[in-house]
Design a protein around this motif. Structure first.
Motif, PDB file in Angstrom:
ATOM      1  N   GLN A  19       0.834  -1.181   0.000  1.00 53.10           N
ATOM      2  CA  GLN A  19       0.000   0.000   0.000  1.00 53.10           C
ATOM      3  C   GLN A  19       0.882   1.248   0.000  1.00 53.10           C
ATOM      4  O   GLN A  19       1.798   1.380   0.814  1.00 53.10           O
ATOM      5  CB  GLN A  19      -0.895  -0.019   1.224  1.00 53.10           C
ATOM      6  CG  GLN A  19      -1.992   0.987   1.168  1.00 53.10           C
ATOM      7  CD  GLN A  19      -2.968   0.807   2.327  1.00 53.10           C
ATOM      8  OE1 GLN A  19      -2.687   0.080   3.252  1.00 53.10           O
ATOM      9  NE2 GLN A  19      -4.087   1.462   2.246  1.00 53.10           N
ATOM     10  N   LEU A  20       0.619   2.149  -0.939  1.00 54.00           N
ATOM     11  CA  LEU A  20       1.402   3.374  -1.037  1.00 54.00           C
ATOM     12  C   LEU A  20       0.872   4.414  -0.058  1.00 54.00           C
ATOM     13  O   LEU A  20      -0.335   4.489   0.181  1.00 54.00           O
ATOM     14  CB  LEU A  20       1.311   3.946  -2.449  1.00 54.00           C
ATOM     15  CG  LEU A  20       1.981   3.149  -3.553  1.00 54.00           C
ATOM     16  CD1 LEU A  20       1.683   3.776  -4.899  1.00 54.00           C
ATOM     17  CD2 LEU A  20       3.484   3.096  -3.331  1.00 54.00           C
ATOM     18  N   PRO A  21       1.757   5.240   0.487  1.00 54.73           N
ATOM     19  CA  PRO A  21       1.273   6.325   1.349  1.00 54.73           C
ATOM     20  C   PRO A  21       0.429   7.320   0.546  1.00 54.73           C
ATOM     21  O   PRO A  21       0.593   7.462  -0.671  1.00 54.73           O
ATOM     22  CB  PRO A  21       2.560   6.993   1.844  1.00 54.73           C
ATOM     23  CG  PRO A  21       3.658   6.047   1.549  1.00 54.73           C
ATOM     24  CD  PRO A  21       3.202   5.162   0.439  1.00 54.73           C
ATOM     25  N   ASP A  22      -0.452   8.015   1.245  1.00 56.89           N
ATOM     26  CA  ASP A  22      -1.334   8.970   0.582  1.00 56.89           C
ATOM     27  C   ASP A  22      -0.563  10.085  -0.122  1.00 56.89           C
ATOM     28  O   ASP A  22      -0.976  10.567  -1.173  1.00 56.89           O
ATOM     29  CB  ASP A  22      -2.310   9.582   1.589  1.00 56.89           C
ATOM     30  CG  ASP A  22      -3.394   8.607   2.005  1.00 56.89           C
ATOM     31  OD1 ASP A  22      -3.547   7.572   1.332  1.00 56.89           O
ATOM     32  OD2 ASP A  22      -4.096   8.889   2.998  1.00 56.89           O
ATOM     33  N   ARG A  23       0.563  10.479   0.448  1.00 55.36           N
ATOM     34  CA  ARG A  23       1.340  11.561  -0.176  1.00 55.36           C
ATOM     35  C   ARG A  23       1.901  11.141  -1.527  1.00 55.36           C
ATOM     36  O   ARG A  23       1.941  11.934  -2.467  1.00 55.36           O
ATOM     37  CB  ARG A  23       2.461  11.997   0.751  1.00 55.36           C
ATOM     38  CG  ARG A  23       1.920  12.751   1.943  1.00 55.36           C
ATOM     39  CD  ARG A  23       3.002  13.522   2.658  1.00 55.36           C
ATOM     40  NE  ARG A  23       2.374  14.339   3.675  1.00 55.36           N
ATOM     41  CZ  ARG A  23       2.668  14.278   4.955  1.00 55.36           C
ATOM     42  NH1 ARG A  23       3.604  13.465   5.373  1.00 55.36           N
ATOM     43  NH2 ARG A  23       2.050  15.046   5.812  1.00 55.36           N
ATOM     44  N   LEU A  64      -5.696  17.471  -2.584  1.00 52.64           N
ATOM     45  CA  LEU A  64      -6.562  17.136  -1.451  1.00 52.64           C
ATOM     46  C   LEU A  64      -6.110  15.840  -0.774  1.00 52.64           C
ATOM     47  O   LEU A  64      -6.145  15.732   0.454  1.00 52.64           O
ATOM     48  CB  LEU A  64      -8.018  17.017  -1.915  1.00 52.64           C
ATOM     49  CG  LEU A  64      -8.685  18.320  -2.348  1.00 52.64           C
ATOM     50  CD1 LEU A  64     -10.077  18.049  -2.900  1.00 52.64           C
ATOM     51  CD2 LEU A  64      -8.721  19.325  -1.223  1.00 52.64           C
ATOM     52  N   ILE A  65      -5.672  14.865  -1.563  1.00 52.13           N
ATOM     53  CA  ILE A  65      -5.186  13.609  -0.991  1.00 52.13           C
ATOM     54  C   ILE A  65      -3.890  13.839  -0.216  1.00 52.13           C
ATOM     55  O   ILE A  65      -3.707  13.306   0.877  1.00 52.13           O
ATOM     56  CB  ILE A  65      -4.999  12.552  -2.092  1.00 52.13           C
ATOM     57  CG1 ILE A  65      -6.359  12.094  -2.618  1.00 52.13           C
ATOM     58  CG2 ILE A  65      -4.217  11.347  -1.562  1.00 52.13           C
ATOM     59  CD1 ILE A  65      -6.277  11.210  -3.847  1.00 52.13           C
ATOM     60  N   VAL A  66      -2.993  14.643  -0.780  1.00 49.49           N
ATOM     61  CA  VAL A  66      -1.710  14.911  -0.106  1.00 49.49           C
ATOM     62  C   VAL A  66      -1.933  15.557   1.247  1.00 49.49           C
ATOM     63  O   VAL A  66      -1.287  15.207   2.236  1.00 49.49           O
ATOM     64  CB  VAL A  66      -0.808  15.804  -0.995  1.00 49.49           C
ATOM     65  CG1 VAL A  66       0.350  16.377  -0.200  1.00 49.49           C
ATOM     66  CG2 VAL A  66      -0.280  15.012  -2.179  1.00 49.49           C
ATOM     67  N   PHE A  67      -2.866  16.496   1.321  1.00 52.37           N
ATOM     68  CA  PHE A  67      -3.098  17.198   2.576  1.00 52.37           C
ATOM     69  C   PHE A  67      -4.095  16.488   3.491  1.00 52.37           C
ATOM     70  O   PHE A  67      -4.452  17.014   4.538  1.00 52.37           O
ATOM     71  CB  PHE A  67      -3.537  18.637   2.312  1.00 52.37           C
ATOM     72  CG  PHE A  67      -2.407  19.484   1.803  1.00 52.37           C
ATOM     73  CD1 PHE A  67      -1.368  19.847   2.633  1.00 52.37           C
ATOM     74  CD2 PHE A  67      -2.373  19.886   0.479  1.00 52.37           C
ATOM     75  CE1 PHE A  67      -0.312  20.608   2.164  1.00 52.37           C
ATOM     76  CE2 PHE A  67      -1.329  20.652   0.005  1.00 52.37           C
ATOM     77  CZ  PHE A  67      -0.292  21.009   0.849  1.00 52.37           C
ATOM     78  N   GLY A  68      -4.545  15.289   3.096  1.00 50.29           N
ATOM     79  CA  GLY A  68      -5.363  14.468   3.983  1.00 50.29           C
ATOM     80  C   GLY A  68      -6.795  14.919   4.139  1.00 50.29           C
ATOM     81  O   GLY A  68      -7.438  14.569   5.125  1.00 50.29           O
ATOM     82  N   VAL A  69      -7.320  15.684   3.181  1.00 47.22           N
ATOM     83  CA  VAL A  69      -8.716  16.088   3.263  1.00 47.22           C
ATOM     84  C   VAL A  69      -9.583  14.838   3.123  1.00 47.22           C
ATOM     85  O   VAL A  69      -9.413  14.045   2.214  1.00 47.22           O
ATOM     86  CB  VAL A  69      -9.058  17.104   2.150  1.00 47.22           C
ATOM     87  CG1 VAL A  69     -10.530  17.444   2.150  1.00 47.22           C
ATOM     88  CG2 VAL A  69      -8.210  18.344   2.323  1.00 47.22           C
TER      89      VAL A  69
END
Length: 163
Positions: free
Chosen positions: A2-6, A53-58
């Motif tokens: 699983q890849l990190p969201d960033r 939005l994904i990078v900043f965790g929205v």
């Protein structure tokens, strides 16, 4: 793995940037208000927005709440098997695309799209009081967007759009 969201968000933003950049390089078509560059630029901009939005965790809070809700359920409730016909839902998108390719010219866009929206809605468990209005309103809205905003006619078939 699983890849990190960033990483995922960054890749999505990079892909959107590439689509936007190369879309902006497409030459305009004389006499058209919206040229061929509009679609890749809009899609690219939306991909960049989603990636950021994904990078900043929205929306991450909602995912954590859902995981906490699942952890509070008992094991037998989580292990209930899905109905056998639900396994076939993966075939629904290609079947609907094939149906559109075959039926849009003779039937027209409006009836074909209404059948597709109704079939998808019912297949994913929507109640009739939601699925039927959606199947009626969505094709008209899409047709208006293509005719009035983009000036692209869709197949008329049996029910040509009156305006």
């Amino acid at each position: 793995m699983q890849l990190p969201d960033r990483v995922t968000g960054g890749a999505l933003a990079a892909l959107g940037s590439i689509a936007f950049f190369y879309g902006s390089k497409l030459p305009p078509v004389p006499g058209q208000q919206v040229g061929p560059s509009a679609f890749p630029m809009v899609v690219g901009a939306l991909l960049v927005l989603c990636g950021v939005l994904i990078v900043f965790g929205v929306g991450r809070h909602f995912e954590q709440v859902a995981e906490a809700d699942m952890a509070s359920h008992t094991a037998p409730e989580l292990l209930e098997p899905l109905p056998a016909w639900r396994n076939w839902l993966a075939l629904l998108p290609p079947v609907l695309v094939l149906f559109y390719a075959v039926a849009s010219e003779p039937l027209g866009f409006l009836p074909t799209a209404a059948i597709m929206v109704a079939a998808a809605s019912f297949a994913f468990g929507a109640k009739a009081k939601l699925a039927i209005p959606l199947a009626i309103i969505a094709p008209f809205a899409i047709n208006l967007i293509f005719l009035k905003l983009l000036r692209v006619p869709l197949p008329g078939g049996l029910l040509p759009f009156p305006w």
